[in-house]
Design an enzyme around this catalytic site. Structure first.
Site, PDB file in Angstrom:
ATOM      1  CB  SER A 141      -0.937  -0.198   1.229  1.00  0.00           C
ATOM      2  OG  SER A 141      -1.318   1.150   1.988  1.00  0.00           O
ATOM      3  N   GLY A 142       0.395   2.314  -0.986  1.00  0.00           N
ATOM      4  CA  GLY A 142       1.135   3.446  -0.737  1.00  0.00           C
ATOM      5  C   GLY A 142       1.080   4.166   0.371  1.00  0.00           C
ATOM      6  CG  LEU A 143      -2.493   5.324   3.840  1.00  0.00           C
ATOM      7  CD1 LEU A 143      -2.115   6.615   4.251  1.00  0.00           C
ATOM      8  CD2 LEU A 143      -3.817   4.793   4.320  1.00  0.00           C
ATOM      9  CD  GLU A 152      -4.008   6.597  -6.955  1.00  0.00           C
ATOM     10  OE1 GLU A 152      -3.742   5.643  -6.421  1.00  0.00           O
ATOM     11  OE2 GLU A 152      -3.947   7.922  -6.154  1.00  0.00           O
ATOM     12  NE  ARG A 205      -6.994   4.057  -6.150  1.00  0.00           N
ATOM     13  CZ  ARG A 205      -6.203   4.047  -5.056  1.00  0.00           C
ATOM     14  NH1 ARG A 205      -5.294   2.970  -4.658  1.00  0.00           N
ATOM     15  NH2 ARG A 205      -6.699   5.008  -4.080  1.00  0.00           N
ATOM     16  CG  ASP A 250       1.167   6.364  -5.146  1.00  0.00           C
ATOM     17  OD1 ASP A 250       0.330   5.643  -4.598  1.00  0.00           O
ATOM     18  OD2 ASP A 250       2.088   6.882  -4.720  1.00  0.00           O
ATOM     19  CE  LYS A 285      -1.983   9.039  -3.464  1.00  0.00           C
ATOM     20  NZ  LYS A 285      -2.263   7.594  -3.411  1.00  0.00           N
ATOM     21  CG  ASP A 324      -0.885   7.823   0.180  1.00  0.00           C
ATOM     22  OD1 ASP A 324       0.237   7.737  -0.511  1.00  0.00           O
ATOM     23  OD2 ASP A 324      -2.044   7.290   0.248  1.00  0.00           O
ATOM     24  CG  ASP A 360      -1.100   2.248  -3.985  1.00  0.00           C
ATOM     25  OD1 ASP A 360      -1.314   2.830  -5.102  1.00  0.00           O
ATOM     26  OD2 ASP A 360      -1.352   2.442  -2.864  1.00  0.00           O
ATOM     27  CG  HIS A 382     -10.752   3.436  -3.927  1.00  0.00           C
ATOM     28  ND1 HIS A 382     -11.227   2.599  -2.788  1.00  0.00           N
ATOM     29  CD2 HIS A 382      -9.776   4.128  -3.287  1.00  0.00           C
ATOM     30  CE1 HIS A 382     -10.420   2.982  -1.729  1.00  0.00           C
ATOM     31  NE2 HIS A 382      -9.606   3.940  -2.020  1.00  0.00           N
ATOM     32  CG  ASN A 419      -4.997   8.375   1.076  1.00  0.00           C
ATOM     33  OD1 ASN A 419      -6.213   8.175   1.542  1.00  0.00           O
ATOM     34  ND2 ASN A 419      -4.319   7.182   1.013  1.00  0.00           N
ATOM     35  CB  SER A 420      -8.654   7.901  -2.425  1.00  0.00           C
ATOM     36  OG  SER A 420      -7.850   7.357  -3.491  1.00  0.00           O
TER      37      SER A 420
HETATM   38  C1  SPV Z   1      -3.415   2.614  -0.451  1.00  0.00           C
HETATM   39  O1  SPV Z   1      -3.491   1.696   0.381  1.00  0.00           O
HETATM   40  O2  SPV Z   1      -2.486   3.350  -0.317  1.00  0.00           O
HETATM   41  C2  SPV Z   1      -4.416   2.901  -1.450  1.00  0.00           C
HETATM   42  C3  SPV Z   1      -5.674   2.672  -0.909  1.00  0.00           C
HETATM   43  O3  SPV Z   1      -4.359   3.637  -2.193  1.00  0.00           O
HETATM   44  S1  SPV Z   1      -6.498   3.789  -0.095  1.00  0.00           S
HETATM   45  O4  SPV Z   1      -5.783   4.378   0.977  1.00  0.00           O
HETATM   46  O5  SPV Z   1      -7.874   3.447   0.159  1.00  0.00           O
HETATM   47  O6  SPV Z   1      -6.704   4.776  -1.161  1.00  0.00           O
HETATM   48 MG    MG Z   2      -2.562   4.438  -2.119  1.00  0.00          MG
END
Ligand code: SPV
Ligand code: MG
Length: 550
Positions: A49-51, A117, A162, A90, A123, A61, A88, A193, A125-126
């Protein structure tokens, strides 16, 4: 075709997860350790996971960690695991060209796929101000997907596209248009997502999608939706995207606060993983095995120090401690032994305690207790260390002091059962009229040649002794390895059957072995050791230790 089954690549296994006809799951990890934990928990794949990766680095992130830093972290994760990893990625860290380079590097590091994505670099974070996030141009994003697919060498490497339309506040229809375009551009799966607490929009999306290609979801915000709902919606892969790092943050915060407030770790010790668990997760066993293979020491040697006795001739100085804890030249006897072992690379050491077991406190020693030491002999004490025996064991009395070469000679000797016999001591008993302790009869006397003689032990101890002069004295030091261990187990059984086990010493064990036809090899030495049986010995040991210091 031959019958050798080729191992299935990780990329293939990720593809299989995406394309299987049931709902599959992968879970977040952010470094080698967490990745291994996720695999051990049973997950067939890992979400890098990027986060979580950026959080573990302590940054946001928002592409604050460079793509090569991410690459390095995910390489550690791949090294620590065998299951496929979906990174991930990004936005792909730039344009189509950056994604091509990323795909090439990921393949070379054993990463099975990447998810990109449709947002802009850098980017966000979503879940942070999703509505304000700009989406990528569809054509530009499709070009990126095509470039990534063209760059991959392994046809199974997966590129997951994504769709962030729902995150950015666009309609399900917009999300569908984008997904169709990305699919047409070659994406192997679509991650749809959403940040809504309900699954409704994704359900509508999935219904309209109608299984065009595998669908992936990240149920972070709609976590309360029953998993069966995802199943019936035809979702292929659900990603538990951040739960490892969140779990560890909670555990670390709680622990750190408690340790800080209590100025002690005593209260938390039993609630956290033991250090041995960390070693296990690091794969320390494999390193031990490799050391054995590549550094010449075939099997790790285990030393058992028999340290249960108070010391019959030493009552005046052993009120508070057993003989093995008496200080010689400022160091307890046991500590001296441990130092000698460690110098020889023997780190697995068990002391069998009995009298004042509570006072045996020497770092690097595992202490086991023979509570019935007053009524049992050395063999029973040895039995208490049984669970820790390795393939190769040194057994010795805890009151020995010897020069280093005595142990080296024993380690260099061949034979499954080997004892050290001092041939100089053969003269001691004869000259001063004392009874020689543990006299040893051997197949040949010490010829003192420089070339090792192959001599075996024929009897040890005064009981039932032959009518001849002994060849020396067994110093209370022996080794049992390989097949010798099984012979010893059989001899112990014999002694148990005839009822002499409880009181037996090691000489009885050796004689039983010899009687059963086992070969007990002898290493001759000439002095350079002593054992501590009375106050005179204690003084002599002090002088001896002095001479020991360079
Ligand atoms: C991540 O895990 O970094 C994601 C998922 O991209 S989210 O954090 O839900 O965007
Ligand atoms: Mg991410």
């Amino acid at each position: 075709m031959n019958d050798v089954t080729m191992p299935v690549s990780r990329a293939r296994r990720l593809r299989d997860l995406l394309e299987s006809n049931q709902l599959e799951f992968i879970m977040e990890a952010h470094n080698g350790l967490s990745a291994r934990i996720i695999e051990e928990a049973g997950f067939a794949g890992i979400w890098a996971s990027g986060l979580a990766l950026s959080a573990a680095f302590g940054v946001r992130d928002s592409n604050e960690a460079s793509w090569t830093q991410v690459l390095e972290a995910v390489e550690f994760m791949a090294d620590a695991t065998t299951v496929p990893i979906l990174l991930d990625g990004d936005t792909g860290y730039g344009n189509f060209n950056n994604l091509r380079r990323l795909v090439t590097k990921l393949e070379s590091r054993g990463v099975a796929g990447v998810c990109i994505e449709d947002k802009l670099f850098p980017k966000t974070n979503s879940f942070i101000d999703g509505e304000r996030q700009a989406l990528a141009d569809v054509d530009e994003f499709c070009g990126k997907i095509r470039a990534g697919k063209d760059a991959q060498r392994d046809p199974d490497f997966c590129i997951v596209a994504r769709v962030e339309a729902l995150i950015a506040g666009w309609s399900v229809e917009e999300a569908l248009e984008r997904a169709k375009a990305y699919h047409a551009a070659g994406a192997d799966a679509i991650l749809i997502h959403d940040k809504a607490p309900r699954f409704d929009n994704i359900q509508r999306f999935a219904d309209a999608w109608d299984q065009r290609c595998p669908l992936v979801i990240v149920p972070t915000k709609y976590y309360s939706t029953p998993t069966d709902v995802f199943r019936s919606a035809g979702i292929s892969l659900a990603i538990w995207a951040n739960h490892s790092i969140r779990a560890s943050v909670t555990a670390m915060q709680r622990t750190a606060r408690e340790v800080h407030d209590n100025q002690s770790v005593a209260g938390i010790e039993d609630r956290i993983a033991p250090v041995s668990e960390i070693f296990r997760l690091q794969g320390d066993d494999e390193l031990r095995d490799a050391e054995r293979r590549y550094t010449g020491s075939d099997v790790p040697i285990h030393a058992v120090v028999l340290a249960a006795a108070r010391g019959a001739g030493l009552e005046s100085v052993t009120e508070a401690r057993p003989k093995a804890m008496l200080k010689i030249g400022g160091k307890p006897l046991l500590r001296r032994l441990v130092d000698v072992f460690k110098q020889q690379g023997i780190h697995d050491i068990t002391a069998v305690a009995g009298y004042r077991a509570d006072t045996i406190d020497v770092p690097g020693v595992r202490v086991v207790e023979n509570r019935d030491y007053e009524h049992t002999g050395e063999l029973a004490s040895l039995g208490h260390a049984r669970d820790h025996f390795s393939e190769d064991n040194i057994v010795l009395y805890g009151d020995l002091v010897f020069r280093r070469h005595v142990l080296t000679d024993l380690l260099e000797a061949s034979g499954d059962i080997v004892v050290v016999v001092d041939s100089d001591a053969a003269n001691d008993g004869a000259s001063d009229g004392d009874t020689l302790r543990d006299p040893a009869w051997c197949s040949a006397p010490d010829d003192r040649s420089l070339f090792a003689q192959r001599v075996t032990l024929t009897h040890v101890g005064a009981d039932h002794a032959p009518d001849t002069r002994p060849c020396g004295r067994w110093i209370g030091l022996m080794r049992a390895r390989g097949a010798g261990r099984a012979r010893i187990a059989e001899a112990i059984e014999t002694l148990q059957v005839d009822g002499s086990y409880a009181r037996a010493g090691i000489p009885e064990l050796l004689n039983t072995l010899i009687a059963a036809g086992a070969r007990v090899d002898v290493v001759y030495i000439t002095g350079h050791w002593l054992d501590v049986n009375d106050l005179d010995d204690l003084r002599a040991a002090g002088d001896f230790a002095h001479g020991d210091t360079p």
